[in-house]
Structures are given as structure tokens and as C-alpha cells.
Write a protein that holds these residues in place. Structure first.
Motif, PDB file in Angstrom:
ATOM      1  N   ASP A  96     116.818  90.349 -10.001  1.00 43.67           N
ATOM      2  CA  ASP A  96     116.436  89.102 -10.663  1.00 43.67           C
ATOM      3  C   ASP A  96     116.242  87.984  -9.644  1.00 43.67           C
ATOM      4  OD1 ASP A  96     118.954  88.202  -9.917  1.00 43.67           O
ATOM      5  OD2 ASP A  96     119.819  88.368 -11.925  1.00 43.67           O
ATOM      6  N   ALA A  97     116.042  86.774 -10.136  1.00 44.19           N
ATOM      7  CA  ALA A  97     115.735  85.630  -9.267  1.00 44.19           C
ATOM      8  C   ALA A  97     116.871  85.289  -8.315  1.00 44.19           C
ATOM      9  CB  ALA A  97     115.392  84.417 -10.127  1.00 44.19           C
ATOM     10  N   ASP A  98     118.106  85.652  -8.684  1.00 43.14           N
ATOM     11  CA  ASP A  98     119.267  85.343  -7.848  1.00 43.14           C
ATOM     12  C   ASP A  98     119.681  86.501  -6.952  1.00 43.14           C
ATOM     13  OD1 ASP A  98     119.643  82.710  -8.890  1.00 43.14           O
ATOM     14  OD2 ASP A  98     120.426  83.625 -10.726  1.00 43.14           O
ATOM     15  N   GLY A  99     118.896  87.580  -6.951  1.00 44.70           N
ATOM     16  CA  GLY A  99     119.188  88.711  -6.081  1.00 44.70           C
ATOM     17  C   GLY A  99     120.147  89.727  -6.667  1.00 44.70           C
ATOM     18  N   ASN A 100     120.471  89.607  -7.951  1.00 50.25           N
ATOM     19  CA  ASN A 100     121.375  90.565  -8.592  1.00 50.25           C
ATOM     20  C   ASN A 100     120.635  91.860  -8.919  1.00 50.25           C
ATOM     21  OD1 ASN A 100     123.577  88.659  -8.691  1.00 50.25           O
ATOM     22  ND2 ASN A 100     122.490  87.654 -10.379  1.00 50.25           N
ATOM     23  N   HIS A 289     111.371  93.525  -7.699  1.00 50.26           N
ATOM     24  CA  HIS A 289     111.675  92.135  -8.050  1.00 50.26           C
ATOM     25  C   HIS A 289     110.993  91.804  -9.379  1.00 50.26           C
ATOM     26  CE1 HIS A 289     113.643  90.791  -4.327  1.00 50.26           C
ATOM     27  NE2 HIS A 289     112.839  91.643  -3.714  1.00 50.26           N
ATOM     28  N   GLU A 291     111.516  89.082 -10.997  1.00 48.95           N
ATOM     29  CA  GLU A 291     111.358  87.627 -11.045  1.00 48.95           C
ATOM     30  C   GLU A 291     111.140  87.104  -9.628  1.00 48.95           C
ATOM     31  OE1 GLU A 291     114.395  86.522 -14.734  1.00 48.95           O
ATOM     32  OE2 GLU A 291     115.126  86.484 -12.670  1.00 48.95           O
ATOM     33  N   THR A 293     112.018  85.079  -6.403  1.00 44.75           N
ATOM     34  CA  THR A 293     113.330  84.733  -5.870  1.00 44.75           C
ATOM     35  C   THR A 293     113.548  83.219  -5.913  1.00 44.75           C
ATOM     36  OG1 THR A 293     113.320  86.660  -4.414  1.00 44.75           O
ATOM     37  CG2 THR A 293     114.808  84.858  -3.826  1.00 44.75           C
ATOM     38  N   ARG A 294     114.706  82.821  -6.437  1.00 41.23           N
ATOM     39  CA  ARG A 294     115.044  81.400  -6.508  1.00 41.23           C
ATOM     40  C   ARG A 294     115.443  80.921  -5.118  1.00 41.23           C
ATOM     41  NH1 ARG A 294     118.173  81.792 -10.498  1.00 41.23           N
ATOM     42  NH2 ARG A 294     116.710  81.186 -12.119  1.00 41.23           N
ATOM     43  N   ARG A 296     116.455  77.964  -2.062  1.00 40.76           N
ATOM     44  CA  ARG A 296     117.075  76.679  -1.749  1.00 40.76           C
ATOM     45  C   ARG A 296     116.068  75.853  -0.961  1.00 40.76           C
ATOM     46  NH1 ARG A 296     122.743  79.253   0.554  1.00 40.76           N
ATOM     47  NH2 ARG A 296     123.396  80.254  -1.402  1.00 40.76           N
TER      48      ARG A 296
END
Length: 326
Positions: A96-100, A289, A291, A293-294, A296
Motif C-alpha cells: 500500500d501507500a505506506d509500504g505495508n 504497488h 497505491e 507511495t506516500r 515525505r
């Protein structure tokens, strides 16, 4: 398809960002192919020729026959399940977007290999899911490809497939009007090239003389290179249709084709040597992936939303995937 292979703890990483045949509509497909045909999955006849009384991992425990007509030719294929390109510890994950990572369970028996009935020098690699096929058929005079229509024709009817010949793929020329022979690359240290040129020639001559004097036969002890395949969000959307399992199956089909090419190639230093063959790949892990990747502030990631990538920057960002090399 752009790929990058990185050596990391003996694991090769191939990151897939684009498709070999990337088209968006019928007009674009006509620019890519001289001719293609579309047929429906209902036009394909499936017959189970042999089914073992008990479940078995033997690939010939189940043999099926698939028959259809396209491109002016009737194909009668004899197929059996195979897992040649899947590692014994194969795993697939959605990220997901948070790498999970979430484990994705796959049906390994939907991949087939076989031959064309009546053709001694033929081979088939196929993935069949709900009657829709992704397939390569190799005959001495031609190679035929079959893929789901939606991958190239968004407006195509459901459950249809595109069939085309390898010889009908148009080779696009570069700006100079020449046909590119290889992918582009970046060579650093050109300022040192002249200084090292003479030494290189001497070393090559010495190595050539040594090879000619030392007759030896090399027998490889390791014949399979384990792969980690990574599909970014764009590949997931456009080539996987937004479906994780479809993306994974497509990646396996692509590597299956490449594996066969390598496995059938005879590797030799000189034509007077016997050489060796049987080298190939196994897929150890697939990461998709689902989503973007979110990020920073100020970060760059190969899976970020971006229209275009500079090739060098893309490869550098891909090489930072240290956490994947486990």
C-alpha cells in the motif's frame, strides 16, 4: 518494459515500470502492429485429455487440449501445468501507500507449457484464467502472441483476446532513421578511456592467447537466477488492469517467456566448443504497488506519481530499495 537487475545477497531484482507493447487505443495498436485479430474466449474449445486419479505434483498428471482458430491458422495445443519459473519459496505481496505488505495467494496451476499438435519443433507457454489466455506459441517459421484485449484496447468487448505475429510488430526507427539495436546506456569515466585503452588491448590479446592454449569445458553448478519482480503503481493500473492477481500473473508470464529463451540458448566462448545450456530464472518474490507511495517532503521514490522519469534518476531511485533485498 524497462528493467533493472541488481545483485543483492545473490538475489536479482527486476523492476518493471512499462510494458513491451504499450498502447492505449485501436489507432495506437495499428501503429504498433501491421495486423492483428480479436477473438472471444467462447471461440476456444477446452478439453481435459488426462486427469490423474489422485492429486499429484507431476506436471503430466493433468493434460488438456486447447483448440482455436485465429490469424488464418487452426491451433490445437496439448498443455500441462508447469511451475518452472516459480521458486520453491515463492511469495507474492501487495504493497500500500505506506509500504505495508499483504500476502497474495495465487493459483499456480493456471500456468501451462506444451506443444502444438502435429508440430515436432514447437513450444507453448500459456496462462489461462476464466477462459482468457496470455500465450506465446513458437513454431519454426513464426511466433504467435495472444493477450487479453483490455490490455491494449480499453473499449474492447469483455472476454476477448488480441492475437498477432511477432513478425507483424513494427520496429520504430530513431531520429537518425536507423533501427536501434540495443537499449541506451550511460558510460562514465570517458576521460580515463584513452589512458586505459592500450592496457586493455594488451590484456585482451593475452586473454585470447590463454583461451586458445587452455582447452577446457565449463559445467555450471548453479543454473537458476532467483528474481524479485517489482511492479509500480502505473504498471499495476495500466498492464494489470488495477487487479493485483492479474498483475502478478502477467509478470510471471513475461518472465516465463524470457526464461525459455535463456534456457534454450547454448552458451559458448567459441564455435568449436560444445558450450552449455539450461541457464534460466526462478521468481522468488513479486511485489505489486497497489497505491502510489506516500512521500515525505522532498523525497523521491520510483513509485511516486510522475509523468516522466529521467532514466538515470529512475534507476538510482530503484537501487535504493535496500529493504527489498532480504
Amino acid at each position: 518494459m524497462f528493467t533493472k537487475c541488481i545483485s543483492c545477497f545473490g538475489l536479482a531484482i527486476i523492476s518493471v515500470f512499462f510494458a513491451c507493447l504499450f498502447v492505449e487505443n485501436c489507432a495506437a495498436l495499428q501503429k504498433t502492429l501491421r495486423h492483428y485479430e480479436i477473438f472471444h474466449k467462447d471461440d476456444v474449445v477446452h478439453r481435459v485429455v488426462k486427469r490423474g486419479a489422485k492429486h499429484s505434483t507431476n506436471p503430466f498428471n493433468i493434460i488438456k487440449e486447447v483448440e482455436f482458430t485465429t490469424l488464418g491458422k487452426n491451433f490445437r495445443l496439448i498443455l500441462h501445468p508447469h511451475r518452472d519459473v516459480l521458486h520453491s519459496k515463492f511469495r507474492a505481496y501487495a504493497v500500500d501507500a505506506d509500504g505495508n505488505e499483504t500476502v497474495v495467494h495465487m493459483d499456480h496451476d493456471s500456468f501451462y507449457s506444451g506443444r502444438v499438435f502435429g508440430e515436432l519443433e514447437s513450444s507453448v507457454r500459456a496462462h489461462i484464467e476464466d477462459g482468457t489466455m496470455t500465450m506465446s506459441i513458437h513454431l519454426p517459421e513464426e511466433t504467435y502472441h495472444i493477450e487479453p484485449s483490455w490490455r491494449h484496447l480499453p473499449e474492447a468487448k469483455k472476454d476477448t483476446m488480441v492475437a498477432y505475429k511477432a513478425s507483424d510488430v513494427k520496429v520504430h526507427k530513431n531520429e537518425a532513421g536507423a533501427t536501434p539495436k540495443t537499449c541506451g546506456y550511460i558510460k562514465e569515466g570517458l576521460e580515463l578511456e584513452d589512458k586505459e585503452h592500450d592496457d586493455t588491448l594488451d590484456n585482451e590479446l593475452h586473454a585470447r592467447e590463454k583461451r586458445q592454449s587452455d582447452q577446457y569445458e565449463y559445467t555450471p553448478t548453479k543454473t537458476r537466477c532467483p528474481l524479485l519482480l517489482v511492479a509500480d503503481y502505473r504498471f499495476f493500473q495500466e498492464m494489470g488492469g488495477g487487479n493485483t492477481k492479474t498483475t502478478i500473473n502477467y509478470l510471471i508470464s513475461l518472465i516465463d517467456r524470457v526464461h525459455k529463451i535463456y534456457n534454450d540458448t547454448v552458451w559458448q566462448d567459441r564455435s568449436d566448443q560444445e558450450g552449455f545450456k539450461g541457464m534460466g530464472f526462478v521468481i522468488k518474490k513479486i511485489v505489486v504497488h497497489s497505491e502510489p507511495t506516500r512521500l515525505r517532503g522532498g523525497e523521491a521514490h520510483y513509485n511516486m506519481i510522475r509523468e516522466k522519469w529521467d532514466v538515470r534518476n529512475l534507476l538510482e531511485n530503484t537501487s535504493k530499495m535496500v529493504t527489498l533485498c532480504t
